[in-house]
Motif scaffolding. Structure first.
Motif, PDB file in Angstrom:
ATOM      1  N   ALA A   1       0.822  -1.210   0.000  1.00  0.00           N
ATOM      2  CA  ALA A   1       0.000   0.000   0.000  1.00  0.00           C
ATOM      3  C   ALA A   1       0.857   1.261   0.000  1.00  0.00           C
ATOM      4  O   ALA A   1       0.452   2.297  -0.517  1.00  0.00           O
ATOM      5  CB  ALA A   1      -0.921  -0.004   1.214  1.00  0.00           C
ATOM      6  N   LYS A   2       2.041   1.168   0.585  1.00  0.00           N
ATOM      7  CA  LYS A   2       2.926   2.328   0.666  1.00  0.00           C
ATOM      8  C   LYS A   2       3.944   2.368  -0.466  1.00  0.00           C
ATOM      9  O   LYS A   2       4.400   3.436  -0.866  1.00  0.00           O
ATOM     10  CB  LYS A   2       3.660   2.325   2.020  1.00  0.00           C
ATOM     11  CG  LYS A   2       2.740   2.449   3.227  1.00  0.00           C
ATOM     12  CD  LYS A   2       3.526   2.405   4.517  1.00  0.00           C
ATOM     13  CE  LYS A   2       2.616   2.567   5.722  1.00  0.00           C
ATOM     14  NZ  LYS A   2       2.002   3.910   5.770  1.00  0.00           N
ATOM     15  N   THR A   3       4.326   1.182  -0.963  1.00  0.00           N
ATOM     16  CA  THR A   3       5.327   1.093  -2.031  1.00  0.00           C
ATOM     17  C   THR A   3       4.791   0.178  -3.119  1.00  0.00           C
ATOM     18  O   THR A   3       4.944  -1.045  -3.045  1.00  0.00           O
ATOM     19  CB  THR A   3       6.665   0.534  -1.485  1.00  0.00           C
ATOM     20  OG1 THR A   3       7.032   1.249  -0.304  1.00  0.00           O
ATOM     21  CG2 THR A   3       7.763   0.637  -2.524  1.00  0.00           C
ATOM     22  N   SER A   4       4.156   0.758  -4.109  1.00  0.00           N
ATOM     23  CA  SER A   4       3.500  -0.042  -5.144  1.00  0.00           C
ATOM     24  C   SER A   4       4.504  -0.841  -5.980  1.00  0.00           C
ATOM     25  O   SER A   4       4.152  -1.880  -6.550  1.00  0.00           O
ATOM     26  CB  SER A   4       2.668   0.859  -6.063  1.00  0.00           C
ATOM     27  OG  SER A   4       3.494   1.867  -6.650  1.00  0.00           O
ATOM     28  N   ASP A   5       5.753  -0.386  -6.039  1.00  0.00           N
ATOM     29  CA  ASP A   5       6.749  -1.081  -6.849  1.00  0.00           C
ATOM     30  C   ASP A   5       7.101  -2.452  -6.289  1.00  0.00           C
ATOM     31  O   ASP A   5       7.666  -3.293  -7.001  1.00  0.00           O
ATOM     32  CB  ASP A   5       8.029  -0.247  -6.956  1.00  0.00           C
ATOM     33  CG  ASP A   5       7.846   0.988  -7.834  1.00  0.00           C
ATOM     34  OD1 ASP A   5       6.875   1.011  -8.609  1.00  0.00           O
ATOM     35  OD2 ASP A   5       8.665   1.916  -7.729  1.00  0.00           O
ATOM     36  N   ILE A   6       6.756  -2.707  -5.037  1.00  0.00           N
ATOM     37  CA  ILE A   6       7.097  -4.001  -4.445  1.00  0.00           C
ATOM     38  C   ILE A   6       6.394  -5.138  -5.161  1.00  0.00           C
ATOM     39  O   ILE A   6       6.895  -6.267  -5.203  1.00  0.00           O
ATOM     40  CB  ILE A   6       6.739  -4.005  -2.937  1.00  0.00           C
ATOM     41  CG1 ILE A   6       7.387  -5.199  -2.227  1.00  0.00           C
ATOM     42  CG2 ILE A   6       5.241  -4.010  -2.739  1.00  0.00           C
ATOM     43  CD1 ILE A   6       8.869  -5.163  -2.161  1.00  0.00           C
ATOM     44  N   SER A   7       5.222  -4.857  -5.742  1.00  0.00           N
ATOM     45  CA  SER A   7       4.483  -5.912  -6.462  1.00  0.00           C
ATOM     46  C   SER A   7       5.240  -6.367  -7.704  1.00  0.00           C
ATOM     47  O   SER A   7       5.054  -7.500  -8.167  1.00  0.00           O
ATOM     48  CB  SER A   7       3.091  -5.410  -6.855  1.00  0.00           C
ATOM     49  OG  SER A   7       3.182  -4.292  -7.729  1.00  0.00           O
ATOM     50  N   GLN A   8       6.093  -5.505  -8.263  1.00  0.00           N
ATOM     51  CA  GLN A   8       6.903  -5.893  -9.405  1.00  0.00           C
ATOM     52  C   GLN A   8       8.103  -6.732  -8.979  1.00  0.00           C
ATOM     53  O   GLN A   8       8.612  -7.546  -9.759  1.00  0.00           O
ATOM     54  CB  GLN A   8       7.401  -4.632 -10.140  1.00  0.00           C
ATOM     55  CG  GLN A   8       6.308  -3.674 -10.543  1.00  0.00           C
ATOM     56  CD  GLN A   8       5.299  -4.305 -11.477  1.00  0.00           C
ATOM     57  OE1 GLN A   8       5.647  -5.106 -12.343  1.00  0.00           O
ATOM     58  NE2 GLN A   8       4.034  -3.954 -11.297  1.00  0.00           N
ATOM     59  N   LEU A   9       8.542  -6.546  -7.742  1.00  0.00           N
ATOM     60  CA  LEU A   9       9.701  -7.273  -7.238  1.00  0.00           C
ATOM     61  C   LEU A   9       9.332  -8.642  -6.676  1.00  0.00           C
ATOM     62  O   LEU A   9      10.150  -9.567  -6.702  1.00  0.00           O
ATOM     63  CB  LEU A   9      10.386  -6.431  -6.149  1.00  0.00           C
ATOM     64  CG  LEU A   9      11.663  -6.989  -5.512  1.00  0.00           C
ATOM     65  CD1 LEU A   9      12.762  -7.160  -6.573  1.00  0.00           C
ATOM     66  CD2 LEU A   9      12.130  -6.079  -4.388  1.00  0.00           C
ATOM     67  N   MET A  10       8.106  -8.790  -6.184  1.00  0.00           N
ATOM     68  CA  MET A  10       7.693 -10.016  -5.509  1.00  0.00           C
ATOM     69  C   MET A  10       7.853 -11.284  -6.348  1.00  0.00           C
ATOM     70  O   MET A  10       8.291 -12.319  -5.819  1.00  0.00           O
ATOM     71  CB  MET A  10       6.255  -9.894  -5.023  1.00  0.00           C
ATOM     72  CG  MET A  10       6.094  -8.999  -3.801  1.00  0.00           C
ATOM     73  SD  MET A  10       7.222  -9.422  -2.459  1.00  0.00           S
ATOM     74  CE  MET A  10       6.692 -11.097  -2.083  1.00  0.00           C
ATOM     75  N   PRO A  11       7.505 -11.276  -7.661  1.00  0.00           N
ATOM     76  CA  PRO A  11       7.681 -12.521  -8.430  1.00  0.00           C
ATOM     77  C   PRO A  11       9.112 -13.039  -8.413  1.00  0.00           C
ATOM     78  O   PRO A  11       9.337 -14.258  -8.358  1.00  0.00           O
ATOM     79  CB  PRO A  11       7.251 -12.118  -9.847  1.00  0.00           C
ATOM     80  CG  PRO A  11       6.289 -10.997  -9.636  1.00  0.00           C
ATOM     81  CD  PRO A  11       6.829 -10.246  -8.459  1.00  0.00           C
ATOM     82  N   PHE A  12      10.102 -12.149  -8.428  1.00  0.00           N
ATOM     83  CA  PHE A  12      11.504 -12.575  -8.405  1.00  0.00           C
ATOM     84  C   PHE A  12      11.872 -13.145  -7.035  1.00  0.00           C
ATOM     85  O   PHE A  12      12.566 -14.162  -6.943  1.00  0.00           O
ATOM     86  CB  PHE A  12      12.403 -11.398  -8.762  1.00  0.00           C
ATOM     87  CG  PHE A  12      12.140 -10.814 -10.115  1.00  0.00           C
ATOM     88  CD1 PHE A  12      12.664 -11.413 -11.259  1.00  0.00           C
ATOM     89  CD2 PHE A  12      11.359  -9.682 -10.265  1.00  0.00           C
ATOM     90  CE1 PHE A  12      12.417 -10.879 -12.518  1.00  0.00           C
ATOM     91  CE2 PHE A  12      11.106  -9.146 -11.523  1.00  0.00           C
ATOM     92  CZ  PHE A  12      11.627  -9.746 -12.648  1.00  0.00           C
ATOM     93  N   LEU A  13      11.411 -12.504  -5.975  1.00  0.00           N
ATOM     94  CA  LEU A  13      11.689 -12.990  -4.629  1.00  0.00           C
ATOM     95  C   LEU A  13      11.034 -14.346  -4.389  1.00  0.00           C
ATOM     96  O   LEU A  13      11.651 -15.264  -3.829  1.00  0.00           O
ATOM     97  CB  LEU A  13      11.206 -11.977  -3.589  1.00  0.00           C
ATOM     98  CG  LEU A  13      11.877 -10.600  -3.620  1.00  0.00           C
ATOM     99  CD1 LEU A  13      11.242  -9.676  -2.583  1.00  0.00           C
ATOM    100  CD2 LEU A  13      13.372 -10.724  -3.379  1.00  0.00           C
ATOM    101  N   LEU A  14       9.798 -14.487  -4.825  1.00  0.00           N
ATOM    102  CA  LEU A  14       9.076 -15.741  -4.619  1.00  0.00           C
ATOM    103  C   LEU A  14       9.656 -16.870  -5.466  1.00  0.00           C
ATOM    104  O   LEU A  14       9.691 -18.028  -5.032  1.00  0.00           O
ATOM    105  CB  LEU A  14       7.593 -15.549  -4.935  1.00  0.00           C
ATOM    106  CG  LEU A  14       6.827 -14.661  -3.944  1.00  0.00           C
ATOM    107  CD1 LEU A  14       5.445 -14.328  -4.474  1.00  0.00           C
ATOM    108  CD2 LEU A  14       6.726 -15.338  -2.579  1.00  0.00           C
TER     109      LEU A  14
END
Length: 323
Positions: A206-219
């Motif tokens: 909710a505070k950092t929308s760019d995290i949703s782009q990073l999550m697939p790589f982390l997962l």
């Protein structure tokens, strides 16, 4: 008689309210800050009162998820099956990871289905606030309803896919056993763990929308290091004992091992494979037995993740949807 051109009197109210500060006026007339964060016990009560909304919202989103696809709800089953097929080709056939794992197809499918449950819940939780700002700004409800509802959606998908998973296990000549009853508590613990992580990521997303782009790589990295497609015991046996212990606490591995043991307990019993080889003559990994303390590990992860995630999300309750 006043006209539109007359100045508006913005001075302090007269009469009994004269001289009162805005806070005193609010206290006098029972006014409160809009969207103010309630106390933690009251917040839990609000969530419980809206359990029907959470369930209905999750079911409606699940039904609508594949409405534009020609195969519709069938994709809930096809997606993990296609992942299993790809992983079997790459890791089972080409890299020959199946050689060290008894009943590899069933073992692989259980791991894929279980890990995808956590993966999808975390990804959906990351976007649960940012993708539903219209709903948040239009209606008043506990915002934790959203990450919880999206976790429920992934659980519903897993339950539908479980029918196919059972068929795969039975097709691999594995018969139902009493350990199948362990599937229920294992899923309950994993659901609590997923919900906690979903709420953590919901606040961050909710505070950092760019995290949703990073999550697939982390997962994806988490998936490869968790032994979804291959047994990792042979790769870490040369590690120092302390790091092997740390790795054994990987929650993804813990929940996959629980489900694999529940579905096929014989695969974790070395006495079933004299000499350390399976029926096909493949050398079995050294750490085949299920650790006795794995239920403690699974319960610890579930409670810690859920409590921390819930409190962490609740702390920013009044900030969601603003800005």
């Amino acid at each position: 008689m006043s006209t539109l051109s007359d100045p508006v009197n913005l001075s302090a109210p007269r009469g009994t309210d004269a001289g009162l500060t805005p806070k005193q006026l609010a206290d006098k007339y029972g006014l409160s800050v809009s969207g103010k964060r309630p106390s933690l016990p009251k917040y839990i009560g609000q969530l419980w009162a809206r359990r029907a909304f959470i369930s209905s919202f999750a079911t409606a989103r699940l039904v609508a998820q594949y409405t534009t696809a020609k195969l519709g709800q069938l994709w809930q089953v096809l997606t993990p099956l296609l992942n299993c097929a790809v992983f079997y080709l790459v890791f089972g056939v080409i890299m020959q990871s199946r050689d060290g794992v008894p009943v590899y197809i069933a073992w692989l499918c259980v791991g894929v289905f279980v890990f995808q449950f956590s993966q999808s819940a975390i990804q959906a939780g990351t976007r649960s606030i940012s993708d539903n700002l219209g709903l948040i700004r239009a209606l008043h409800f506990p915002r934790a309803s959203l990450p919880i509802a999206f976790t429920v959606i992934q659980l519903q998908q897993l339950m539908i896919s479980m029918v196919v998973l059972v068929a795969i296990v039975l097709a691999n000549d594995i018969r139902p056993a009493m350990t199948w009853l362990l599937i229920i508590p294992a899923l309950v613990l994993q659901s609590l763990f997923n919900t906690g992580l979903a709420m953590v990521m919901a606040r961050i997303g909710a505070k950092t929308s760019d995290i949703s782009q990073l999550m697939p790589f982390l997962l994806r990295t988490w998936m490869y290091v968790s032994g979804v497609m291959y047994s990792v015991s042979g790769y870490i046996k040369s590690w120092p004992t302390i790091w092997q212990t740390v790795y054994s606490w990987n929650p993804a591995t813990v929940y996959m091992d629980l489900m694999r043991y529940a579905f096929m307990p014989d695969s974790f019993d070395k006495s079933k494979y004299p000499g350390g080889y399976d029926a096909a003559g493949h050398k079995l990994p050294e750490a085949l037995n299920l650790p006795h303390h794995i239920w403690i590990m699974a319960g610890t992860w579930a409670v810690v993740a859920f409590v921390i995630g819930f409190v962490f999300f609740w702390k920013s309750e009044e900030e969601y949807g603003r800005g």
